[in-house]
Design a protein around this motif. Sequence first.
Motif, PDB file in Angstrom:
ATOM      1  N   PRO A  24       0.797  -1.224   0.000  1.00  0.00           N
ATOM      2  CA  PRO A  24       0.000   0.000   0.000  1.00  0.00           C
ATOM      3  C   PRO A  24       0.837   1.284   0.000  1.00  0.00           C
ATOM      4  O   PRO A  24       0.339   2.332  -0.407  1.00  0.00           O
ATOM      5  N   LEU A  25       2.085   1.206   0.407  1.00  0.00           N
ATOM      6  CA  LEU A  25       2.942   2.400   0.416  1.00  0.00           C
ATOM      7  C   LEU A  25       3.653   2.620  -0.913  1.00  0.00           C
ATOM      8  O   LEU A  25       3.665   3.724  -1.441  1.00  0.00           O
ATOM      9  N   THR A  26       4.268   1.558  -1.434  1.00  0.00           N
ATOM     10  CA  THR A  26       5.086   1.703  -2.640  1.00  0.00           C
ATOM     11  C   THR A  26       4.363   1.290  -3.918  1.00  0.00           C
ATOM     12  O   THR A  26       4.847   1.571  -5.005  1.00  0.00           O
ATOM     13  N   LYS A  27       3.253   0.596  -3.756  1.00  0.00           N
ATOM     14  CA  LYS A  27       2.508   0.008  -4.883  1.00  0.00           C
ATOM     15  C   LYS A  27       3.341  -1.049  -5.606  1.00  0.00           C
ATOM     16  O   LYS A  27       3.027  -1.448  -6.713  1.00  0.00           O
ATOM     17  N   GLY A  28       4.411  -1.494  -4.962  1.00  0.00           N
ATOM     18  CA  GLY A  28       5.297  -2.498  -5.535  1.00  0.00           C
ATOM     19  C   GLY A  28       4.869  -3.912  -5.188  1.00  0.00           C
ATOM     20  O   GLY A  28       3.923  -4.123  -4.421  1.00  0.00           O
ATOM     21  N   PRO A  29       5.576  -4.907  -5.741  1.00  0.00           N
ATOM     22  CA  PRO A  29       5.226  -6.309  -5.526  1.00  0.00           C
ATOM     23  C   PRO A  29       5.516  -6.762  -4.101  1.00  0.00           C
ATOM     24  O   PRO A  29       6.318  -6.173  -3.381  1.00  0.00           O
ATOM     25  N   LEU A  30       4.837  -7.846  -3.731  1.00  0.00           N
ATOM     26  CA  LEU A  30       5.029  -8.476  -2.430  1.00  0.00           C
ATOM     27  C   LEU A  30       5.491  -9.905  -2.647  1.00  0.00           C
ATOM     28  O   LEU A  30       5.171 -10.527  -3.657  1.00  0.00           O
ATOM     29  N   THR A  31       6.251 -10.427  -1.700  1.00  0.00           N
ATOM     30  CA  THR A  31       6.628 -11.835  -1.723  1.00  0.00           C
ATOM     31  C   THR A  31       6.084 -12.485  -0.467  1.00  0.00           C
ATOM     32  O   THR A  31       5.874 -11.830   0.561  1.00  0.00           O
ATOM     33  N   TRP A  32       5.861 -13.791  -0.541  1.00  0.00           N
ATOM     34  CA  TRP A  32       5.264 -14.542   0.557  1.00  0.00           C
ATOM     35  C   TRP A  32       6.343 -15.219   1.389  1.00  0.00           C
ATOM     36  O   TRP A  32       7.193 -15.922   0.851  1.00  0.00           O
ATOM     37  N   ASP A  33       6.302 -14.999   2.696  1.00  0.00           N
ATOM     38  CA  ASP A  33       7.180 -15.681   3.647  1.00  0.00           C
ATOM     39  C   ASP A  33       6.311 -16.656   4.424  1.00  0.00           C
ATOM     40  O   ASP A  33       5.633 -16.280   5.385  1.00  0.00           O
ATOM     41  N   ALA A  34       6.303 -17.919   3.987  1.00  0.00           N
ATOM     42  CA  ALA A  34       5.453 -18.935   4.605  1.00  0.00           C
ATOM     43  C   ALA A  34       5.866 -19.234   6.040  1.00  0.00           C
ATOM     44  O   ALA A  34       5.021 -19.544   6.880  1.00  0.00           O
ATOM     45  N   GLU A  35       7.152 -19.143   6.315  1.00  0.00           N
ATOM     46  CA  GLU A  35       7.652 -19.448   7.658  1.00  0.00           C
ATOM     47  C   GLU A  35       7.064 -18.501   8.703  1.00  0.00           C
ATOM     48  O   GLU A  35       6.740 -18.908   9.808  1.00  0.00           O
ATOM     49  N   ARG A  36       6.913 -17.234   8.348  1.00  0.00           N
ATOM     50  CA  ARG A  36       6.391 -16.228   9.295  1.00  0.00           C
ATOM     51  C   ARG A  36       4.952 -15.813   8.995  1.00  0.00           C
ATOM     52  O   ARG A  36       4.395 -14.977   9.700  1.00  0.00           O
ATOM     53  N   SER A  37       4.359 -16.363   7.937  1.00  0.00           N
ATOM     54  CA  SER A  37       3.007 -15.981   7.513  1.00  0.00           C
ATOM     55  C   SER A  37       2.914 -14.473   7.297  1.00  0.00           C
ATOM     56  O   SER A  37       2.064 -13.789   7.874  1.00  0.00           O
ATOM     57  N   GLU A  38       3.812 -13.965   6.444  1.00  0.00           N
ATOM     58  CA  GLU A  38       3.856 -12.532   6.170  1.00  0.00           C
ATOM     59  C   GLU A  38       4.029 -12.272   4.678  1.00  0.00           C
ATOM     60  O   GLU A  38       4.630 -13.075   3.968  1.00  0.00           O
ATOM     61  N   LEU A  39       3.514 -11.147   4.246  1.00  0.00           N
ATOM     62  CA  LEU A  39       3.764 -10.644   2.905  1.00  0.00           C
ATOM     63  C   LEU A  39       4.844  -9.582   3.018  1.00  0.00           C
ATOM     64  O   LEU A  39       4.728  -8.648   3.815  1.00  0.00           O
ATOM     65  N   ILE A  40       5.909  -9.734   2.236  1.00  0.00           N
ATOM     66  CA  ILE A  40       7.081  -8.880   2.352  1.00  0.00           C
ATOM     67  C   ILE A  40       7.131  -7.864   1.218  1.00  0.00           C
ATOM     68  O   ILE A  40       7.033  -8.221   0.048  1.00  0.00           O
ATOM     69  N   SER A  41       7.296  -6.598   1.600  1.00  0.00           N
ATOM     70  CA  SER A  41       7.566  -5.536   0.640  1.00  0.00           C
ATOM     71  C   SER A  41       9.045  -5.197   0.796  1.00  0.00           C
ATOM     72  O   SER A  41       9.449  -4.557   1.768  1.00  0.00           O
ATOM     73  N   ARG A  42       9.849  -5.644  -0.154  1.00  0.00           N
ATOM     74  CA  ARG A  42      11.298  -5.430  -0.060  1.00  0.00           C
ATOM     75  C   ARG A  42      11.656  -3.953  -0.222  1.00  0.00           C
ATOM     76  O   ARG A  42      12.586  -3.474   0.414  1.00  0.00           O
ATOM     77  N   VAL A  43      10.914  -3.225  -1.043  1.00  0.00           N
ATOM     78  CA  VAL A  43      11.208  -1.808  -1.262  1.00  0.00           C
ATOM     79  C   VAL A  43      10.908  -1.001  -0.004  1.00  0.00           C
ATOM     80  O   VAL A  43      11.713  -0.179   0.428  1.00  0.00           O
ATOM     81  N   ALA A  44       9.757  -1.247   0.614  1.00  0.00           N
ATOM     82  CA  ALA A  44       9.368  -0.514   1.827  1.00  0.00           C
ATOM     83  C   ALA A  44      10.032  -1.085   3.079  1.00  0.00           C
ATOM     84  O   ALA A  44       9.971  -0.470   4.131  1.00  0.00           O
ATOM     85  N   LYS A  45      10.643  -2.279   2.954  1.00  0.00           N
ATOM     86  CA  LYS A  45      11.252  -2.980   4.088  1.00  0.00           C
ATOM     87  C   LYS A  45      10.231  -3.218   5.199  1.00  0.00           C
ATOM     88  O   LYS A  45      10.486  -3.009   6.377  1.00  0.00           O
ATOM     89  N   LEU A  46       9.035  -3.698   4.762  1.00  0.00           N
ATOM     90  CA  LEU A  46       7.952  -4.002   5.693  1.00  0.00           C
ATOM     91  C   LEU A  46       7.441  -5.409   5.464  1.00  0.00           C
ATOM     92  O   LEU A  46       7.471  -5.918   4.337  1.00  0.00           O
ATOM     93  N   ALA A  47       6.958  -6.027   6.535  1.00  0.00           N
ATOM     94  CA  ALA A  47       6.354  -7.355   6.473  1.00  0.00           C
ATOM     95  C   ALA A  47       4.931  -7.236   7.001  1.00  0.00           C
ATOM     96  O   ALA A  47       4.718  -6.901   8.170  1.00  0.00           O
ATOM     97  N   TYR A  48       3.963  -7.481   6.131  1.00  0.00           N
ATOM     98  CA  TYR A  48       2.560  -7.399   6.493  1.00  0.00           C
ATOM     99  C   TYR A  48       2.086  -8.767   6.974  1.00  0.00           C
ATOM    100  O   TYR A  48       2.260  -9.770   6.277  1.00  0.00           O
ATOM    101  N   PRO A  49       1.449  -8.846   8.139  1.00  0.00           N
ATOM    102  CA  PRO A  49       1.008 -10.139   8.659  1.00  0.00           C
ATOM    103  C   PRO A  49      -0.212 -10.670   7.911  1.00  0.00           C
ATOM    104  O   PRO A  49      -0.990  -9.907   7.334  1.00  0.00           O
ATOM    105  N   VAL A  50      -0.339 -11.993   7.937  1.00  0.00           N
ATOM    106  CA  VAL A  50      -1.538 -12.653   7.421  1.00  0.00           C
ATOM    107  C   VAL A  50      -2.152 -13.367   8.617  1.00  0.00           C
ATOM    108  O   VAL A  50      -1.531 -14.249   9.204  1.00  0.00           O
ATOM    109  N   ARG A  51      -3.355 -12.960   8.994  1.00  0.00           N
ATOM    110  CA  ARG A  51      -4.040 -13.521  10.162  1.00  0.00           C
ATOM    111  C   ARG A  51      -5.330 -14.192   9.722  1.00  0.00           C
ATOM    112  O   ARG A  51      -6.144 -13.576   9.034  1.00  0.00           O
TER     113      ARG A  51
END
Length: 80
Positions: free
Chosen positions: A23-50
């Motif tokens: 939502p900040l960079t409008k860039g792609p996200l990658t999935w981190d299955a180990e932590r159940s998070e969506l990663i924005s590498r550009v924003a350096k943020l990990a969004y949780p999946v609950r």
Amino acid sequence: MADGRDGRKATVDPKLLELLACPLTKGPLTWDAERSELISRVAKLAYPVRDGIPIMLPAEARTIAAEDALKPPPRLGGPS
């Protein structure tokens, strides 16, 4: 790490992952299955999946270290 009350790990449909964007960079996200998070590498943020629902609020995101943002994205399973 479990994503919900049932103790199961979250999964993200690869087609949904193609549609979601940071939502900040409008860039792609990658999935981190180990932590159940969506990663924005550009924003350096990990969004949780609950409970299978991506929480795409910057206020809910975890800041990731620069070296974690540089790691190559994990490969999604499936036929090659």
